[in-house]
Design an enzyme around this catalytic site. Structure first.
Site, PDB file in Angstrom:
ATOM      1  N   MET A  54      24.332   9.070   1.827  1.00 49.23           N
ATOM      2  CA  MET A  54      24.254  10.363   2.505  1.00 49.23           C
ATOM      3  C   MET A  54      24.584  10.216   3.986  1.00 49.23           C
ATOM      4  SD  MET A  54      23.936  13.483   1.916  1.00 49.23           S
ATOM      5  CE  MET A  54      22.932  14.103   0.569  1.00 49.23           C
ATOM      6  N   LYS A  80     -17.740  -1.118   6.189  1.00 51.26           N
ATOM      7  CA  LYS A  80     -18.184  -2.145   5.251  1.00 51.26           C
ATOM      8  C   LYS A  80     -19.704  -2.094   5.048  1.00 51.26           C
ATOM      9  CE  LYS A  80     -16.739  -6.771   3.996  1.00 51.26           C
ATOM     10  NZ  LYS A  80     -15.955  -7.947   4.388  1.00 51.26           N
ATOM     11  N   PHE A 110     -11.444  -7.588  13.919  1.00 49.61           N
ATOM     12  CA  PHE A 110     -10.363  -8.037  13.043  1.00 49.61           C
ATOM     13  C   PHE A 110     -10.005  -6.945  12.032  1.00 49.61           C
ATOM     14  CE2 PHE A 110      -9.029 -10.157   9.037  1.00 49.61           C
ATOM     15  CZ  PHE A 110      -7.802 -10.605   9.492  1.00 49.61           C
ATOM     16  N   GLN A 111      -8.758  -6.615  11.975  1.00 45.28           N
ATOM     17  CA  GLN A 111      -8.211  -5.583  11.087  1.00 45.28           C
ATOM     18  C   GLN A 111      -8.848  -4.209  11.285  1.00 45.28           C
ATOM     19  OE1 GLN A 111      -7.943  -7.142   6.997  1.00 45.28           O
ATOM     20  NE2 GLN A 111      -5.933  -7.952   7.505  1.00 45.28           N
ATOM     21  N   GLU A 166       0.816  -1.227   0.000  1.00 48.44           N
ATOM     22  CA  GLU A 166       0.000   0.000   0.000  1.00 48.44           C
ATOM     23  C   GLU A 166       0.844   1.270   0.000  1.00 48.44           C
ATOM     24  OE1 GLU A 166      -0.481  -2.632   1.924  1.00 48.44           O
ATOM     25  OE2 GLU A 166      -2.578  -3.266   1.754  1.00 48.44           O
TER      26      GLU A 166
END
Lengths: 582, 182
Positions: free
Chosen positions: A497, A184, A134-135, A72
């Site tokens: 760097m 949802k 969940f999630q 993502e």
């Protein structure tokens, strides 16, 4: 203007007879709202909580192109690249929980660099909110400080309004990322859909009213200046004010320097362009900031990488600050004249009030500084005759072979600074990099997005070996979606760097900066992307030609000097006048 | 120089707006000493009254960043002399103390009043500035103070008429409605 359900509906599901207000699911409303906003490309990754939206997307494949990323974070950077190259709003999808939290880096990056982006996240059903389902994560709470705006939608009928506001906020005023979190149940629920674009929010005024008196004060300062100096920031590109800026500079013969994100607003070849500001910027603009008597900062926010020690910054100058975000005015540097406005509007007005002038001696001071920098640093970097390949000479050749017209997407580190210093940008919006956040791993997905946003342009990603390994899985996306991006890895087997800082400020104690790297060309081949590894000066020119001639994605690994340093350099916290040439 | 300031913020009525405002103070390490919020006379517009110890320069920047938030109408920093303010305190005292008689005079002398009396305790209400309310505790302690509770600051700005006229104009404008999008 009201847009009432004018979308052609091509699929079986969509062929249902539609009334003015069709009854559709929240998920379908999301997709149709995106289409109404002109979205044709989405970067995303499906999952449980966003599956209804993905299901709805299936019916609109002929209108919206979904790019399946491999992480993502890649979706957000791709959306950023898309937005920055095309000028449109980038869009990313993610599911709830880990999908949403993986967006955080990209959101923060887009927030720091004012990139218009709308992220849609799925969320657990409203009845489960707050139960550690969940999630489930509090993505609204998490992203509050790194989004321009965010909202959680728990009912389907809220979707069109939230989407319309999201796009309006993302693209107006000082642009930025917006997140819409949709439960949802809201995705499944049906309602009477009607979409109206948003152009007004009563607590939000994205377009400031220009204060003509302030412009007049600014013009008076400029007209009386002996050593005026323009600093060009990202706001110039965001406002599309490149021509106005050039016209102002030309009319009053004012030298122009650019911030990192302002690069490409003024062509490098422009006679009044004097280089990049900041820590690894050019010698002249840094050292002469201390000499100018009027500083005209346009669409920039005086980042600490630009100012160094603020107590010593531009001490002889009256400061004119043109800025669309009022919160940036007087935040770091106090403005003598503040013009709270869109850069284009302000410059158009200022242009009428500024008198023609010539500042020949002042401009010559920049050219003297250029010569000093060229003799001391640049010549050896650009035209080395022996030793290992240098990053600067690779950039020089890419710049020559693309005629300065490629969209250059850079990651973060030495290679970023070298590319920014030596690529000779010709056209606006051809520099895409992570400025404010300095996000390693930015370039590969951002280049993907940039190519999707401007497929007609050559897109070249310049990436360090460390950065590449942060998001290299997006090679899979590049292969699957056949995105013809050119990838150049400048490999010094170091986190360059950090190593440079360790060398200069930590007694060469190279703590955890040396990298044992894989075979990058073989990795690319594993993703069915051709590539080549170059280690010698004699081979570099032909290799770049081969890369650019190839139709489709190509990876070029260039092994460069292991302990090369980027100079000039302003040590952190030092005044910009203390810039070091060696 | 650090001193106490009052910050007022006019907002839309949105879930999470308190968090959005307070994290801007948190980022700069400014401790909020009191926060009061309620709907204004304009439907859907809320006013936050925040007291903080900070410097004017820092708060001017904080207020700029607060105003950048989409749901914020305006935010202001006020010096002490620019606002009329009060806080409200409730004191729960043992009812037995009423027998002594002189607590009644104490209540009257301090412009406090009794809100309720039960067999065990009674509750006194007093408004005033913070120090006044705290000083009153000391005076009540000998009588058996059981519990004390104090509100945040409620303030009226002396010069804010013009902005309130703007707010009234807003009342005529329909708040953007996220639900119907009509």
């Amino acid at each position: 203007m009201q847009q009432k359900d004018v979308l052609p509906m091509k699929t079986e599901k969509a062929d249902k007879p539609l009334t003015v207000k069709p009854v559709i699911t929240g998920s379908e409303a999301v997709i149709r709202s995106l289409i109404a906003e002109g979205v044709d490309t989405i970067f995303g990754y499906p999952g449980g909580a966003i599956m209804p939206i993905y299901d709805a997307l299936y019916d609109f494949q002929d209108q919206v192109h979904h790019i399946l990323v491999r992480h993502e974070q890649g979706a957000t950077h791709a959306a950023q690249g898309y937005a920055r190259s095309s000028g449109k709003v980038g869009v990313a999808f993610a599911t709830s929980g880990p999908g949403a939290t993986n967006l955080v880096t990209g959101l923060a990056d887009a927030y720091m660099d004012s990139t218009p982006m709308v992220c849609i996240t799925g969320q657990v059903a409203a009845a489960l909110l707050g139960t550690d389902a969940f999630q489930e994560t509090d993505v609204i709470g998490i992203t509050m400080p790194i989004t321009k705006w965010n909202i959680q939608v728990t009912r389907p009928e809220e979707i069109p309004g939230a989407m319309a506001k999201a796009f309006y906020i993302a693209r107006s005023g000082r642009p930025g990322p917006v997140l819409v979190d949709i439960t949802k149940n809201a995705q499944f629920g049906e309602f009477e859909y009607e979409y109206k674009k948003c152009d007004y929010i009563r607590s939000y005024s994205p377009v400031p009213v220009l204060n003509e008196d302030a412009v007049l004060d600014a013009a008076t300062l400029i007209n009386n200046a002996k050593k005026p100096f323009i600093l060009c920031g990202h706001g110039v590109l965001l406002a599309g004010a490149e021509k106005e800026l050039a016209a102002l500079a030309e009319k009053a013969q004012i030298p122009v320097a650019s911030t990192l994100l302002g690069l490409s607003a003024v062509p490098v070849e422009h006679p009044l362009y004097v280089g990049m500001l900041g820590m690894h910027g050019n010698y002249g603009p840094n050292v002469l900031t201390g000499e100018c008597d009027v500083l005209i900062a346009v669409g920039m926010r005086f980042d600490d990488r630009v100012t160094g020690d603020v107590s010593c910054y531009a001490t002889k100058a009256k400061v004119i600050h043109i800025e669309i975000d009022a919160a940036e005015i007087n935040k770091i540097i106090k403005a003598d004249v503040a013009i709270h406005a869109d850069a284009k509007t302000a410059l158009q007005s200022l242009l009428q009030k500024v008198q023609p002038a010539a500042h020949t001696e002042w401009i010559a001071e920049f050219r003297d500084a250029d010569k000093k920098e060229y003799d001391k640093v640049q010549h050896a970097e650009l035209f080395p005759q022996e030793g290992e390949l240098k990053m600067a000479e690779v950039i020089r050749r890419i710049s020559e072979k693309t005629n300065g017209e490629a969209v250059l997407v850079t990651d973060v580190g030495q290679h970023q600074m070298v590319a920014s210093r030596y690529y000779r940008f010709k056209n606006p919006n051809t520099n895409i990099t992570s400025g404010g956040m300095g996000t390693m791993g930015f370039a590969l997905p951002a280049a993907m997005g940039a190519k999707m946003g401007t497929p007609e342009k050559e897109v070249v990603a310049i990436i360090g070996d460390g950065c590449f390994q942060m998001t290299l899985q997006e090679l899979g996306t590049i292969y699957q979606s056949q995105i013809g991006v050119k990838i150049v890895i400048l490999n010094n087997n170091f986190l360059g760097m950090v190593r440079q800082w360790q060398q200069l400020f930590f007694d060469k104690r190279y703590s955890s900066t040396e990298m044992v790297n894989p075979d990058f060309v073989q990795i690319a081949k594993g993703f069915f992307i051709p590539g080549k590894k170059v280690t010698t000066r004699d081979d570099i020119s032909a290799a770049i030609d081969e890369m650019l001639a190839h139709q489709g994605a190509y990876l070029l690994e260039v092994v460069v000097e292991k302990e090369d340093n980027v100079f000039p350099m302003v040590p952190a916290g030092a005044p910009v006048s203390a810039i070091r040439l060696e | 120089m650090q001193k106490e300031y009052t910050v007022t913020v006019y907002t839309e009525d949105r879930i999470g707006i308190t968090n959005r405002i307070t994290i801007i103070f948190t980022r700069r390490g400014i401790n909020i000493t009191s926060l009061t919020t309620a709907e204004t006379e304009i439907p859907g517009v809320f006013k936050f009254i925040i007291t903080v110890m900070s410097t004017r320069e820092q708060l001017d920047k904080v207020v700029g960043q607060i105003e950048r938030l989409i749901e914020i109408h305006r935010a202001f920093v006020h010096e002490e002399e620019e606002v009329v303010y009060q806080e409200l305190a409730l004191y729960k005292i043992s009812t037995r103390s009423l027998d002594t008689g002189d607590i009644e005079r104490l209540i009257r002398d301090h412009q406090a009043r009794i809100l309720t009396i039960t067999a065990d305790y009674f509750v006194i209400e007093k408004t005033g500035h913070q120090q006044e309310l705290i000083d009153f505790i000391k005076k009540l302690e000998p009588y058996g103070l059981i519990e004390y509770s104090k509100s945040g600051r409620v303030a009226i700005v002396k010069w804010s008429r013009r902005f309130h006229e703007h707010l009234k104009d807003l009342a005529a404008v329909e708040a953007d409605n996220l639900i119907s999008n009509d």
